[in-house]
Design a protein around this motif. Structure first.
Motif, PDB file in Angstrom:
ATOM      1  N   GLU A  22      30.009 -49.753 -66.384  1.00 59.29           N
ATOM      2  CA  GLU A  22      30.587 -50.515 -67.484  1.00 59.29           C
ATOM      3  C   GLU A  22      32.036 -50.106 -67.684  1.00 59.29           C
ATOM      4  O   GLU A  22      32.411 -48.958 -67.471  1.00 59.29           O
ATOM      5  CB  GLU A  22      29.807 -50.277 -68.786  1.00 59.29           C
ATOM      6  CG  GLU A  22      28.427 -50.880 -68.820  1.00 59.29           C
ATOM      7  CD  GLU A  22      27.737 -50.674 -70.164  1.00 59.29           C
ATOM      8  OE1 GLU A  22      26.694 -51.310 -70.383  1.00 59.29           O
ATOM      9  OE2 GLU A  22      28.231 -49.860 -70.978  1.00 59.29           O
ATOM     10  N   ARG A  23      32.849 -51.071 -68.113  1.00 54.54           N
ATOM     11  CA  ARG A  23      34.240 -50.807 -68.458  1.00 54.54           C
ATOM     12  C   ARG A  23      34.584 -51.560 -69.727  1.00 54.54           C
ATOM     13  O   ARG A  23      34.112 -52.676 -69.948  1.00 54.54           O
ATOM     14  CB  ARG A  23      35.175 -51.284 -67.339  1.00 54.54           C
ATOM     15  CG  ARG A  23      35.096 -50.483 -66.052  1.00 54.54           C
ATOM     16  CD  ARG A  23      35.857 -49.167 -66.143  1.00 54.54           C
ATOM     17  NE  ARG A  23      37.281 -49.367 -66.399  1.00 54.54           N
ATOM     18  CZ  ARG A  23      38.178 -49.627 -65.443  1.00 54.54           C
ATOM     19  NH1 ARG A  23      37.794 -49.736 -64.175  1.00 54.54           N
ATOM     20  NH2 ARG A  23      39.454 -49.776 -65.735  1.00 54.54           N
ATOM     21  N   GLU A  24      35.418 -50.947 -70.549  1.00 55.06           N
ATOM     22  CA  GLU A  24      35.891 -51.642 -71.740  1.00 55.06           C
ATOM     23  C   GLU A  24      36.849 -52.750 -71.329  1.00 55.06           C
ATOM     24  O   GLU A  24      37.627 -52.605 -70.387  1.00 55.06           O
ATOM     25  CB  GLU A  24      36.602 -50.679 -72.691  1.00 55.06           C
ATOM     26  CG  GLU A  24      35.666 -49.709 -73.377  1.00 55.06           C
ATOM     27  CD  GLU A  24      36.357 -48.955 -74.500  1.00 55.06           C
ATOM     28  OE1 GLU A  24      37.592 -49.067 -74.627  1.00 55.06           O
ATOM     29  OE2 GLU A  24      35.651 -48.258 -75.253  1.00 55.06           O
ATOM     30  N   ARG A  69      27.297 -49.683 -78.235  1.00 49.76           N
ATOM     31  CA  ARG A  69      26.915 -49.373 -76.854  1.00 49.76           C
ATOM     32  C   ARG A  69      26.051 -48.115 -76.800  1.00 49.76           C
ATOM     33  O   ARG A  69      25.051 -48.057 -76.068  1.00 49.76           O
ATOM     34  CB  ARG A  69      28.159 -49.167 -75.986  1.00 49.76           C
ATOM     35  CG  ARG A  69      28.957 -50.421 -75.727  1.00 49.76           C
ATOM     36  CD  ARG A  69      30.258 -50.108 -75.010  1.00 49.76           C
ATOM     37  NE  ARG A  69      30.050 -49.594 -73.672  1.00 49.76           N
ATOM     38  CZ  ARG A  69      31.023 -49.076 -72.927  1.00 49.76           C
ATOM     39  NH1 ARG A  69      32.253 -49.009 -73.404  1.00 49.76           N
ATOM     40  NH2 ARG A  69      30.763 -48.635 -71.726  1.00 49.76           N
ATOM     41  N   PHE A  79      32.979 -55.190 -73.438  1.00 51.98           N
ATOM     42  CA  PHE A  79      32.793 -54.427 -72.214  1.00 51.98           C
ATOM     43  C   PHE A  79      32.160 -55.316 -71.153  1.00 51.98           C
ATOM     44  O   PHE A  79      31.469 -56.281 -71.444  1.00 51.98           O
ATOM     45  CB  PHE A  79      31.968 -53.152 -72.439  1.00 51.98           C
ATOM     46  CG  PHE A  79      30.608 -53.355 -73.048  1.00 51.98           C
ATOM     47  CD1 PHE A  79      29.483 -53.537 -72.255  1.00 51.98           C
ATOM     48  CD2 PHE A  79      30.441 -53.345 -74.425  1.00 51.98           C
ATOM     49  CE1 PHE A  79      28.225 -53.702 -72.815  1.00 51.98           C
ATOM     50  CE2 PHE A  79      29.186 -53.519 -75.001  1.00 51.98           C
ATOM     51  CZ  PHE A  79      28.071 -53.696 -74.185  1.00 51.98           C
TER      52      PHE A  79
END
Length: 289
Positions: free
Chosen positions: A237-239, A185, A248
């Motif tokens: 964004e989030r895991e 990322r 993600f």
């Protein structure tokens, strides 16, 4: 015994087998939803049978589940345009503050790495391996499901076993996998082509699930050159864990979902990436940023 009493006994016997049947179907299909559908179809078929004439109910049900699962696998092969989103494993949005080692318990006991390998097997190989190696079903019964001899079923299982062993490498912890994905990322965000090549396996496979079907890109150089696919319009964004695999999810500025990416990590490199971009499927998942 009355018909009602007999029906109660059949229902009780089926319920005693349900968890095992669900496990067989899940390992065959890699989808909890599809596994539930297969088990329900097996129940409907049993309800149309004279259960008193079935001498080995467990074996009969395993055979039925195997045959239905085989039909589903073959149907998938004949419809490559079908969206992978329809059989997506469960998604968990991870806490941004925590190091979620405990999330590993969400992974199914079959082992996520094995599920990934099983998806690459041909339907007959997958059935023979799953039923024999994971559930100890005799080869003569497997052969009857496949319409082949016991020796042919044994050969299919052996071929599948070889493919599984060929992919076995030193296991990587969930924390280490997430660190590799985070490095990916960061490299995308920074436009660092060299770092992308470092974290991508030379033979990495990218599968992009779109409304029009799947698009496949092979090779680290090709994928690194298309790194803009992984960022673009993302505002947040989030895991996530997708069936236990690290990934993600991205959202646009207005809160609508943009994509989900999840990764297979082997050693310190990414060997497979799946990108889900079908807006309808993403919206239906109802995952908020």
């Amino acid at each position: 015994m009355s018909d009602h009493g007999q029906a109660d006994l059949v229902t009780e016997a089926f319920e005693a087998q349900r968890e095992r049947l669900r496990a067989v179907a899940f390992r065959m299909l890699g989808s909890h939803a599809d596994a539930e559908d297969v088990v329900q179809e097996a129940w409907l078929r049993l309800s149309r049978q004279d259960a008193a004439a079935i001498h080995n109910l467990g074996g009969w049900l395993t055979t039925v589940v195997g045959r239905i699962s085989l039909d589903v696998l073959r149907s998938r092969q004949s419809r490559p345009e079908a969206s992978y989103g329809d059989r997506l494993p469960g998604i968990v949005v991870l806490d941004e503050e925590a190091e979620p080692e405990e999330e590993a318990v969400l992974a199914d006991s079959v082992g996520l790495a094995l599920l990934v390998v099983l998806q690459s097997l041909k339907p007959g190989e997958r059935l023979a391996f799953v039923l024999h190696d994971l559930f100890a079903v005799p080869f003569d019964e497997i052969g009857r499901i496949l319409g082949k001899s016991a020796d042919a079923a044994k050969m299919l299982a052996s071929r599948a076993r070889g493919k599984v062993r060929a992919t076995e490498r030193e296991p990587v912890s969930g924390r280490e996998q997430r660190q590799v994905v985070r490095a990916f990322r960061a490299a995308v965000r920074d436009g660092d082509f060299g770092e992308l090549l470092r974290v991508l396996d030379p033979e990495v496979k990218l599968t992009v699930d779109t409304p029009g079907g799947e698009v496949v890109v092979l090779g680290a150089t090709e994928i690194a050159g298309r790194a803009r696919l992984f960022s673009g319009a993302a505002a947040r964004e989030r895991e996530v864990l997708v069936g236990g695999l690290p990934g993600f999810m991205s959202w646009r500025a207005d809160g609508t979902p943009l994509s989900i990416l999840y990764f297979t990590v082997t050693g310190d490199r990414i060997t497979a990436i799946t990108a889900l971009t079908d807006a309808a499927h993403l919206t239906a998942m109802n995952l908020s940023p």
